[in-house]
Write a protein that holds these residues in place. Structure first.
Motif, short mmCIF file in Angstrom:
data_model
loop_
_atom_site.label_atom_id
_atom_site.label_comp_id
_atom_site.label_asym_id
_atom_site.label_seq_id
_atom_site.Cartn_x
_atom_site.Cartn_y
_atom_site.Cartn_z
N MET A 9 8.07 -80.59 -19.75
CA MET A 9 7.22 -80.44 -20.99
C MET A 9 6.59 -79.35 -21.13
N SER A 11 3.71 -78.96 -22.30
CA SER A 11 2.25 -78.92 -22.09
C SER A 11 1.84 -80.67 -21.77
N THR A 12 0.56 -80.83 -21.24
CA THR A 12 0.61 -82.40 -20.69
C THR A 12 0.21 -83.19 -21.98
N SER A 13 -0.13 -82.46 -23.21
CA SER A 13 -0.14 -83.20 -24.46
C SER A 13 1.18 -83.96 -24.84
N ASP A 14 2.24 -83.32 -24.31
CA ASP A 14 3.56 -83.93 -24.45
C ASP A 14 3.98 -85.32 -23.63
N LEU A 15 3.01 -85.65 -22.59
CA LEU A 15 3.12 -86.60 -21.87
C LEU A 15 3.22 -88.15 -22.36
N MET A 18 6.93 -87.95 -23.19
CA MET A 18 7.76 -87.84 -22.03
C MET A 18 7.90 -89.13 -21.35
N GLN A 19 6.63 -89.70 -21.12
CA GLN A 19 6.58 -91.11 -20.65
C GLN A 19 7.56 -92.27 -20.58
N ILE A 22 10.22 -91.28 -18.61
CA ILE A 22 10.04 -91.55 -17.24
C ILE A 22 10.03 -92.87 -16.77
N VAL A 34 9.06 -84.57 -12.20
CA VAL A 34 8.11 -84.39 -13.55
C VAL A 34 7.34 -83.32 -13.16
N ASP A 35 7.46 -82.14 -14.39
CA ASP A 35 6.40 -81.01 -14.18
C ASP A 35 6.23 -80.43 -15.78
N VAL A 36 5.26 -79.70 -15.83
CA VAL A 36 4.78 -78.94 -17.08
C VAL A 36 5.39 -77.53 -16.89
#
Length: 164
Positions: A9, A11-15, A18-19, A22, A34-36
């Motif tokens: 993703m 940015s972490t704001s997309d987590l 994207m979760q 996962i 998983v990575d930014v």
């Protein structure tokens, strides 16, 4: 070799979106990495990721991005692997359409499979189906998952009829 799915993703704001991918891949017992990886802020990392993912046993890449959403297409241009793009409605987005169109409108020769806006779960299911095309045990798990969806609808229909 067990096949893995990489979930990246911008940015972490997309987590949160994207979760969903996962979680469904975990439910289907598929290993994830998983990575930014930002196309705009870490282009060197993106280049390295895109050119080496297949060497690490990755079978499918899921790339989520918002706004200009260049990550899925840029990774697809670098990798021989199938890439699934997840458009994310971000805080700087134009109702998410900028992300959708940035991922969807790829030039000939650089395909990106694109799921719905904020469609992380479907991206995970599609990745599992891609793996299942050549891996019978995964295909069986997908078939069981789809059967469970059918059973939920049938149970909900019965409950509605019985109570109505």
């Amino acid at each position: 070799m067990n096949k893995k799915v990489a979930i990246i993703m911008g940015s972490t704001s997309d987590l949160p979106i994207m979760q969903q991918a996962i979680d469904i891949l975990k439910e289907l017992d598929i290993e994830t990495e998983v990575d930014v990886v930002s196309a705009h802020r870490t282009p060197e990392k993106m280049f390295d990721f895109g050119t080496t993912a297949h060497e690490r046993g990755i079978a499918v890449i899921i790339a989520g991005a918002g706004g200009a959403a260049h990550l899925p297409g840029m990774v697809a241009s670098l990798s021989p692997l199938p890439v699934i793009g997840v458009p994310v409605k971000s805080s700087n987005s134009i109702d998410g359409w900028d992300s959708v169109l940035s991922i969807l409108q790829m030039p000939g020769g650089v395909p990106v499979a694109t799921v719905a806006l904020d469609g992380g779960k479907n991206a995970g299911i599609l990745a599992a189906q891609i793996i299942g095309a050549t891996q019978e045990d995964m295909r069986s798990r997908i078939m069981a998952y789809k059967q469970s969806l059918k059973e939920k609808v049938i149970a909900g229909s019965k409950q509605l009829r019985d109570n109505g």
